[in-house]
Design a protein around this motif. Sequence first.
Motif, mmCIF file in Angstrom:
data_model
loop_
_atom_site.group_PDB
_atom_site.id
_atom_site.type_symbol
_atom_site.label_atom_id
_atom_site.label_comp_id
_atom_site.label_asym_id
_atom_site.label_seq_id
_atom_site.Cartn_x
_atom_site.Cartn_y
_atom_site.Cartn_z
ATOM 1 N N GLU A 270 0.816 4.095 -2.865
ATOM 2 C CA GLU A 270 0.503 5.493 -2.524
ATOM 3 C C GLU A 270 1.605 6.430 -3.002
ATOM 4 N N ASP B 236 0.943 9.266 -5.810
ATOM 5 C CA ASP B 236 1.224 10.679 -5.582
ATOM 6 C C ASP B 236 2.164 11.240 -6.646
ATOM 7 N N GLN C 93 0.829 -1.203 0.000
ATOM 8 C CA GLN C 93 0.000 0.000 0.000
ATOM 9 C C GLN C 93 0.866 1.256 0.000
#
Length: 181
Positions: A83, A87, A79
């Motif tokens: 992420e 981003d 995860q």
Amino acid sequence: MGGWAVPLCYTEIMTAIKQLQLGYNPEEDRILFRINTTGADEFRFWLTRRYSMLLAKALNDHRAVDPDVSAQTDGVAKQAIQEFKRDEAISKGNFEEKFTPSTNFPLGEEPVLAFKLSYRIENEKLHLSINPKEGSGINLVVDQQLNFSITKLLETAIKSGDWGIRMAASEDAVPVDRVIN
């Protein structure tokens, strides 16, 4: 959305995606998915709630096979990497530019109801076909960066419709060749 040099195929012609737009239409209770190409063509599809769920699954499956993600055994690490990559990809996208309508509509000016979703993951790219029940559709080749941008747009449209669709990747085994009706 800014431009990408990502192939888009339809009726034996290959061009690149210039802009994408996904927006919830409350009157239709559907998402309008618009794609402009560098060849000045525009494709319009209505996405139902069910179809949006299937598209979200295809996008999730593609992100899950990213070698940096799939090499991790810990769910928290997977995860965190996703992420970070999300981003980074989102920071490179141009989400402020207005969508530029076209005057050339190879599938017709009225949006086509997306009915059949086919996809496969090959060489770290998502090969995605969006087709109506009858007639021509389009084939997209999506890299990880474009995947995150489409996911962001889809997630925003889904939230606008209050459809309650979860966009997070699943922990399940990842199929790499699917046809979904």
